[in-house]
Design an enzyme around this catalytic site. Structure first.
Site, PDB file in Angstrom:
ATOM      1  N   LYS A  80       0.849  -1.197   0.000  1.00  0.00           N
ATOM      2  CA  LYS A  80       0.000   0.000   0.000  1.00  0.00           C
ATOM      3  C   LYS A  80       0.885   1.248   0.000  1.00  0.00           C
ATOM      4  CE  LYS A  80      -3.910   1.839   2.752  1.00  0.00           C
ATOM      5  NZ  LYS A  80      -4.750   1.602   3.944  1.00  0.00           N
ATOM      6  N   SER A 155      -9.717   1.497   3.012  1.00  0.00           N
ATOM      7  CA  SER A 155      -8.879   2.262   2.120  1.00  0.00           C
ATOM      8  C   SER A 155      -7.806   1.442   1.404  1.00  0.00           C
ATOM      9  CB  SER A 155      -8.201   3.387   2.892  1.00  0.00           C
ATOM     10  OG  SER A 155      -7.300   2.857   3.846  1.00  0.00           O
ATOM     11  N   SER A 179      -9.778  -0.663   7.295  1.00  0.00           N
ATOM     12  CA  SER A 179      -9.244  -0.569   5.925  1.00  0.00           C
ATOM     13  C   SER A 179      -8.521  -1.789   5.390  1.00  0.00           C
ATOM     14  CB  SER A 179      -8.317   0.628   5.818  1.00  0.00           C
ATOM     15  OG  SER A 179      -9.098   1.777   5.631  1.00  0.00           O
TER      16      SER A 179
HETATM   17  N1  GLN Z   1     -13.170   3.976   6.605  1.00  0.00           N
HETATM   18  C1  GLN Z   1     -12.479   4.417   7.787  1.00  0.00           C
HETATM   19  C2  GLN Z   1     -12.121   5.866   7.659  1.00  0.00           C
HETATM   20  O1  GLN Z   1     -12.332   6.412   6.608  1.00  0.00           O
HETATM   21  C3  GLN Z   1     -11.286   3.560   8.060  1.00  0.00           C
HETATM   22  C4  GLN Z   1     -10.086   3.929   7.285  1.00  0.00           C
HETATM   23  C5  GLN Z   1      -8.904   3.066   7.606  1.00  0.00           C
HETATM   24  O2  GLN Z   1      -9.018   2.049   8.282  1.00  0.00           O
HETATM   25  N2  GLN Z   1      -7.747   3.506   7.139  1.00  0.00           N
HETATM   26  O3  GLN Z   1     -11.632   6.435   8.591  1.00  0.00           O
END
Ligand code: GLN
Length: 506
Positions: A80, A155, A179
């Site tokens: 990532k 994400s 994410s």
């Molecule tokens: N969807 C969550 C957010 O937008 C989690 C994001 C993540 O785990 N990086 O904060």
């Protein structure tokens, strides 16, 4: 010829040692396949062709010399793009870091380099990992390999799509509020969000430091366990990393012992609004585990309903503080975003901010910085930030209480399977609601393993190679196993038993 889609870490390692193929051949095959396929999926932001080939050749030389090589040697991985590789661009899918070159390796990368893994490239994400669909990337939207009209989840959508789309054997993602688990579930692959502190965060571009954790995304639970074992451990560069010795039990679980563990099912995770596909998928996983002899118990996690609002106060607060470093003086190397050297005298700080933070950050990042700055501001701090910290303690206490009666907890990951690209893009609240079942685990700092549901009939045409995939209406559905802190071995063991003993075509 070995098909890329059939390769797991284990199968790759066996084939390499038996000289069925070389690391170079497989790396080249992946690179070619990525070039053919990824223009449709958009999983990768950048490829490391030359470096990956060198890394693979290095492994082949060692194998030819008869040197012993570890299980990750030569394994093509996707990373990532919020993790640092020295001397290479790390964008976090943000324009503000478009030209930022990392000056050191993230600790997870250092560890994987020691294992001689091959890094194919950097994968797409929601900008700075804020999002649930990978639509918040400043550069591209990642599509779901099972249905290209749908999102891959976020994400870590690029990493999950790379693995599900056979464009890497496994990948690293990061999970702050879901994410790793959510894209794993949308794409029908396995993902592990480890206990907070199990994996070093050094070299992970910080978003919300009390929640962020790096973890593996893989095709099998066994592969996730192998990758997790390689990256876990105390790191002097991260004071929050924990001294835990994960022994062989991560990889060699005793299923008889695992069968004796009790799984809790929290009633707060089966509320109205959970789709019939997710409900059916999770129930079938429970039925399959019961048929293997696992005992289940109904439990309650009463503060679950407050977790989402608690997360969306604490997370933006930490974002606003962490992202203050992108001030245009440091990091922003994009000449278009930087102020003119003499501009400060003419236009001052406002000009600097408008041309860097104003142009460099996307809408969601700005929204969180504004929210976070608000909840931390004097006059509101006690009402929001301090209150949310208290709620966090209550959410955590729910789990502590539950783990007095059960050994792990089984729950859905998202209310519904992957949604359509664009369906929720203009509705931040709808996207936040996707996180309802994942954020409590991050608030509590616990480990959670996302596993694709098997046994749901598939009419997908993928030649059966992904036949373990959980398919209701063609779309994957996942479930999560939440463990006690640092008891990754329990959830990985249960996951491996499910994977080994529950077949797809019943
Ligand atoms: N969807 C969550 C957010 O937008 C989690 C994001 C993540 O785990 N990086 O904060």
């Amino acid at each position: 010829m070995t098909l890329l889609r059939d390769l797991t870490i284990k199968k790759f390692h066996d084939g390499l040692l038996k000289k069925e193929f070389s690391a170079l051949e497989i790396t080249q095959a992946f690179l070619k396949y990525i070039k053919d396929t990824d223009p449709r999926i958009n999983a990768y932001l950048s490829l490391r062709e030359e470096q990956a080939i060198k890394e693979a050749e290095h492994v082949d030389i060692a194998v030819a010399k008869g040197e012993s090589v570890g299980v990750l040697a030569g394994v093509p991985l996707a990373i990532k793009d919020n993790m640092l590789l020295k001397g290479e661009v790390a964008t976090a899918a943000s324009k503000i870091l478009e030209n930022y070159t990392a000056s050191y390796d993230a600790t997870v990368i250092t560890k994987l380099r020691k294992e001689n893994a091959v890094f194919l490239g950097k994968t797409n994400l929601d900008e700075f990992a804020m999002g649930t669909s990978t639509e918040n990337s400043a550069f591209q939207v990642t599509k779901n390999p099972h249905d290209e009209t749908r999102v891959a989840g976020g994400s870590s959508g690029g990493s999950a799509a790379a693995v599900a789309g056979h464009m890497a054997i496994a990948a690293l993602g990061s999970d702050t509020g879901g994410s790793i688990r959510l894209p794993a579930s949308f794409c029908g692959v396995v993902g592990l969000k480890a206990t907070y502190g199990a994996v070093s965060r050094s070299g992970l571009i910080a978003m919300a430091s009390s929640l962020d954790q790096i973890g593996p995304i893989a095709k099998t639970v066994e592969d996730a366990a192998i990758l997790f074992k390689a990256i876990a451990g105390k790191d002097p560069l991260d004071a929050t990393s924990a001294q835990v010795d994960y022994g062989a039990e991560l990889l060699e679980s005793d299923f008889n012992q695992i069968k004796g563990l009790t799984i809790g099912v929290p009633k707060e995770y089966f509320i109205d609004g959970v789709s019939s596909e997710v409900r059916a998928g999770v129930e079938s996983a429970i039925a399959d585990l019961k048929s293997l002899g696992v005992k289940f118990k109904d439990i309650s996690l009463p503060h679950t309903k407050h977790a989402l609002s608690c997360y969306y106060i604490l997370q933006p607060a930490e974002v606003s503080s962490n992202l203050a470093r992108f001030d245009g003086v440091r990091y922003s190397r994009n000449p278009n975003l930087r102020m003119h050297p003499n501009a400060a005298n003419r236009s001052g700080l406002d000009h600097l901010y408008f041309t860097t933070r104003g142009k460099g950050f996307g809408a969601e990042v700005k929204r969180r910085i504004i929210l976070g700055t608000f909840v931390l501001s004097s006059g509101y701090y006690d009402a929001y930030y301090a209150k949310a910290q208290q709620v966090r303690a209550l959410v955590k206490q729910d789990f502590t209480e539950a783990f007095k009666h059960v050994d792990m907890i089984l729950a859905p990951i998202s209310p519904a399977p992957a949604f359509k690209v664009g369906e929720k893009a203009d509705d931040p609240l709808a996207l936040y609601l996707e996180d309802i079942f994942t954020v409590p685990i991050n608030l509590a700092g616990l480990p959670s393993l996302a596993i694709p549901v098997r046994n749901v009939k598939s009419d997908m045409e993928d030649g059966g190679s992904l036949s373990h995939l959980p398919l209701t209406n063609k779309l994957p559905v996942g479930f999560q196993l939440i463990g006690r802190a640092f008891k990754e071995a329990d959830i990985l063991g249960m996951g491996q038993m499910y994977e080994n003993e529950v077949t797809s075509d019943k």
